[in-house]
Motif scaffolding. Sequence first.
Motif, PDB file in Angstrom:
ATOM      1  N   ASP A   1       0.906  -1.239  -0.022  1.00 30.57           N
ATOM      2  CA  ASP A   1      -0.020   0.019  -0.005  1.00 30.57           C
ATOM      3  C   ASP A   1       0.830   1.222   0.136  1.00 30.57           C
ATOM      4  O   ASP A   1       0.589   2.272  -0.617  1.00 30.57           O
ATOM      5  CB  ASP A   1      -0.931   0.041   1.306  1.00 30.57           C
ATOM      6  CG  ASP A   1      -2.046  -0.925   1.124  1.00 30.57           C
ATOM      7  OD1 ASP A   1      -2.314  -1.327  -0.063  1.00 30.57           O
ATOM      8  OD2 ASP A   1      -2.607  -1.215   2.120  1.00 30.57           O
ATOM      9  N   ILE A   2       1.872   1.298   0.737  1.00 29.04           N
ATOM     10  CA  ILE A   2       2.724   2.356   1.061  1.00 29.04           C
ATOM     11  C   ILE A   2       3.522   2.705  -0.436  1.00 29.04           C
ATOM     12  O   ILE A   2       3.315   3.672  -0.941  1.00 29.04           O
ATOM     13  CB  ILE A   2       3.863   2.300   2.063  1.00 29.04           C
ATOM     14  CG1 ILE A   2       3.209   2.413   3.348  1.00 29.04           C
ATOM     15  CG2 ILE A   2       4.988   3.110   1.777  1.00 29.04           C
ATOM     16  CD1 ILE A   2       4.058   1.847   4.354  1.00 29.04           C
ATOM     17  N   LYS A   3       3.811   1.482  -1.230  1.00 31.60           N
ATOM     18  CA  LYS A   3       4.429   1.488  -2.273  1.00 31.60           C
ATOM     19  C   LYS A   3       3.369   2.343  -3.533  1.00 31.60           C
ATOM     20  O   LYS A   3       3.780   3.168  -4.209  1.00 31.60           O
ATOM     21  CB  LYS A   3       5.006   0.249  -2.825  1.00 31.60           C
ATOM     22  CG  LYS A   3       5.628   0.439  -4.113  1.00 31.60           C
ATOM     23  CD  LYS A   3       6.497  -0.909  -4.560  1.00 31.60           C
ATOM     24  CE  LYS A   3       7.241  -0.790  -6.002  1.00 31.60           C
ATOM     25  NZ  LYS A   3       8.017  -2.101  -6.209  1.00 31.60           N
ATOM     26  N   GLU A   4       2.228   1.645  -3.458  1.00 32.43           N
ATOM     27  CA  GLU A   4       1.160   2.010  -4.613  1.00 32.43           C
ATOM     28  C   GLU A   4       0.925   3.724  -4.150  1.00 32.43           C
ATOM     29  O   GLU A   4       0.489   4.219  -5.215  1.00 32.43           O
ATOM     30  CB  GLU A   4       0.056   0.979  -4.552  1.00 32.43           C
ATOM     31  CG  GLU A   4       0.333  -0.184  -4.777  1.00 32.43           C
ATOM     32  CD  GLU A   4      -0.776  -1.395  -4.515  1.00 32.43           C
ATOM     33  OE1 GLU A   4      -1.944  -0.711  -4.317  1.00 32.43           O
ATOM     34  OE2 GLU A   4      -0.605  -2.533  -4.936  1.00 32.43           O
ATOM     35  N   LEU A   5       0.670   3.635  -2.959  1.00 30.52           N
ATOM     36  CA  LEU A   5       0.146   5.190  -2.683  1.00 30.52           C
ATOM     37  C   LEU A   5       1.526   6.240  -2.881  1.00 30.52           C
ATOM     38  O   LEU A   5       1.237   7.469  -2.743  1.00 30.52           O
ATOM     39  CB  LEU A   5      -0.321   5.109  -1.422  1.00 30.52           C
ATOM     40  CG  LEU A   5      -1.649   4.493  -0.853  1.00 30.52           C
ATOM     41  CD1 LEU A   5      -1.908   4.475   0.477  1.00 30.52           C
ATOM     42  CD2 LEU A   5      -2.687   5.361  -1.599  1.00 30.52           C
ATOM     43  N   ARG A   6       2.608   5.553  -3.182  1.00 32.78           N
ATOM     44  CA  ARG A   6       4.003   6.601  -3.279  1.00 32.78           C
ATOM     45  C   ARG A   6       4.092   7.535  -2.076  1.00 32.78           C
ATOM     46  O   ARG A   6       4.536   8.693  -2.057  1.00 32.78           O
ATOM     47  CB  ARG A   6       3.898   7.486  -4.447  1.00 32.78           C
ATOM     48  CG  ARG A   6       3.855   6.499  -5.813  1.00 32.78           C
ATOM     49  CD  ARG A   6       3.516   7.487  -6.781  1.00 32.78           C
ATOM     50  NE  ARG A   6       3.280   6.234  -8.274  1.00 32.78           N
ATOM     51  CZ  ARG A   6       3.810   6.397  -9.094  1.00 32.78           C
ATOM     52  NH1 ARG A   6       4.554   7.647  -9.351  1.00 32.78           N
ATOM     53  NH2 ARG A   6       4.023   5.669 -10.260  1.00 32.78           N
ATOM     54  N   LEU A   7       3.887   6.788  -0.851  1.00 30.05           N
ATOM     55  CA  LEU A   7       4.272   7.605   0.169  1.00 30.05           C
ATOM     56  C   LEU A   7       5.671   7.845   0.613  1.00 30.05           C
ATOM     57  O   LEU A   7       6.353   6.828   0.121  1.00 30.05           O
ATOM     58  CB  LEU A   7       3.550   6.989   1.634  1.00 30.05           C
ATOM     59  CG  LEU A   7       2.017   6.708   1.488  1.00 30.05           C
ATOM     60  CD1 LEU A   7       1.399   5.958   2.848  1.00 30.05           C
ATOM     61  CD2 LEU A   7       1.349   7.878   1.169  1.00 30.05           C
ATOM     62  N   VAL A   8       6.082   8.700   1.424  1.00 31.32           N
ATOM     63  CA  VAL A   8       7.386   9.093   1.597  1.00 31.32           C
ATOM     64  C   VAL A   8       7.700   9.339   3.004  1.00 31.32           C
ATOM     65  O   VAL A   8       6.446   9.621   3.666  1.00 31.32           O
ATOM     66  CB  VAL A   8       7.932  10.143   0.920  1.00 31.32           C
ATOM     67  CG1 VAL A   8       7.891   9.863  -0.730  1.00 31.32           C
ATOM     68  CG2 VAL A   8       7.167  11.451   0.933  1.00 31.32           C
ATOM     69  N   LYS A   9       8.739   9.206   3.422  1.00 37.26           N
ATOM     70  CA  LYS A   9       9.079   9.727   5.035  1.00 37.26           C
ATOM     71  C   LYS A   9       9.551  11.143   4.847  1.00 37.26           C
ATOM     72  O   LYS A   9      10.604  11.455   4.027  1.00 37.26           O
ATOM     73  CB  LYS A   9      10.084   8.605   5.646  1.00 37.26           C
ATOM     74  CG  LYS A   9       9.215   7.379   6.039  1.00 37.26           C
ATOM     75  CD  LYS A   9       9.807   6.879   7.339  1.00 37.26           C
ATOM     76  CE  LYS A   9       8.879   5.956   7.929  1.00 37.26           C
ATOM     77  NZ  LYS A   9       9.599   5.171   9.071  1.00 37.26           N
ATOM     78  N   GLU A  10       9.142  11.976   5.867  1.00 41.90           N
ATOM     79  CA  GLU A  10       9.746  13.376   5.835  1.00 41.90           C
ATOM     80  C   GLU A  10       9.661  13.714   7.213  1.00 41.90           C
ATOM     81  O   GLU A  10       9.168  13.228   8.182  1.00 41.90           O
ATOM     82  CB  GLU A  10       8.874  14.331   4.788  1.00 41.90           C
ATOM     83  CG  GLU A  10       7.481  14.576   5.545  1.00 41.90           C
ATOM     84  CD  GLU A  10       6.780  15.582   4.698  1.00 41.90           C
ATOM     85  OE1 GLU A  10       6.022  16.273   5.007  1.00 41.90           O
ATOM     86  OE2 GLU A  10       6.969  15.723   3.579  1.00 41.90           O
ATOM     87  N   LEU A  11      10.532  14.795   7.496  1.00 41.82           N
ATOM     88  CA  LEU A  11      10.934  15.072   8.763  1.00 41.82           C
ATOM     89  C   LEU A  11       9.586  15.955   9.232  1.00 41.82           C
ATOM     90  O   LEU A  11       9.467  16.948   8.659  1.00 41.82           O
ATOM     91  CB  LEU A  11      12.150  15.910   8.866  1.00 41.82           C
ATOM     92  CG  LEU A  11      12.568  16.464   9.998  1.00 41.82           C
ATOM     93  CD1 LEU A  11      13.191  15.193  10.979  1.00 41.82           C
ATOM     94  CD2 LEU A  11      13.851  17.201   9.914  1.00 41.82           C
ATOM     95  N   SER A  12       9.112  15.508  10.519  1.00 40.37           N
ATOM     96  CA  SER A  12       8.024  16.293  11.193  1.00 40.37           C
ATOM     97  C   SER A  12       8.586  17.593  11.973  1.00 40.37           C
ATOM     98  O   SER A  12       9.897  17.677  11.992  1.00 40.37           O
ATOM     99  CB  SER A  12       7.118  15.765  11.704  1.00 40.37           C
ATOM    100  OG  SER A  12       8.021  15.334  13.154  1.00 40.37           O
ATOM    101  N   ASP A  13       7.780  18.402  12.258  1.00 39.31           N
ATOM    102  CA  ASP A  13       8.269  19.710  13.091  1.00 39.31           C
ATOM    103  C   ASP A  13       8.577  19.240  14.219  1.00 39.31           C
ATOM    104  O   ASP A  13       9.660  20.065  14.973  1.00 39.31           O
ATOM    105  CB  ASP A  13       6.924  20.583  13.330  1.00 39.31           C
ATOM    106  CG  ASP A  13       6.265  21.099  12.046  1.00 39.31           C
ATOM    107  OD1 ASP A  13       7.090  21.403  11.193  1.00 39.31           O
ATOM    108  OD2 ASP A  13       5.243  21.462  11.987  1.00 39.31           O
ATOM    109  N   ASN A  14       8.431  18.009  14.962  1.00 36.49           N
ATOM    110  CA  ASN A  14       9.046  17.659  16.045  1.00 36.49           C
ATOM    111  C   ASN A  14      10.326  16.892  15.968  1.00 36.49           C
ATOM    112  O   ASN A  14      10.637  16.127  16.815  1.00 36.49           O
ATOM    113  CB  ASN A  14       8.048  16.824  17.113  1.00 36.49           C
ATOM    114  CG  ASN A  14       7.382  15.695  16.471  1.00 36.49           C
ATOM    115  OD1 ASN A  14       7.818  15.399  15.406  1.00 36.49           O
ATOM    116  ND2 ASN A  14       6.398  15.221  16.972  1.00 36.49           N
TER     117      ASN A  14
END
Length: 153
Positions: free
Chosen positions: A43-56
Amino acid sequence: MKKRRHARILELINSNDIETQEELQNFLYKNGFEVTQATISRDIKELRLVKELSDNGRYIYSTGKKSASDVIKRRGGIFADSIVRVDFALNTVCIKCFPGMAVAVCTAIDSMDWTGVVGTISGDDTIFVLCKTEEFAKIFTMNMEKILNVKNT
């Protein structure tokens, strides 16, 4: 079922700071979806989700799309530091930048989710933004001018 799960995943990552597949799996379980780690990975691959740095300072799942305010905060005022003027003719917006700055500004624009923008192209000091209609070009221009005025005050 898959479409509903994908929609729920997008809702969950937009409303929660989810760092791991296991956390996502737990959130899905609480929302009535019993899935395996392999399914979540697909699902992560199909949705093309990425990890990014949050404000915290944590890396969380994201769609990678940013609102204008998010990009302005994270780009450190690249618009105000780089743009000389913005104008439009018909459905095309022309952004004049200081020499050498257009590519950086264009990249920032491309990372944003602008309604009505078809695409962009940049040179050394000029960016053209193709909009779907003249009205979208006018709105885009007004929004850019607002961003510039906010950052310049």
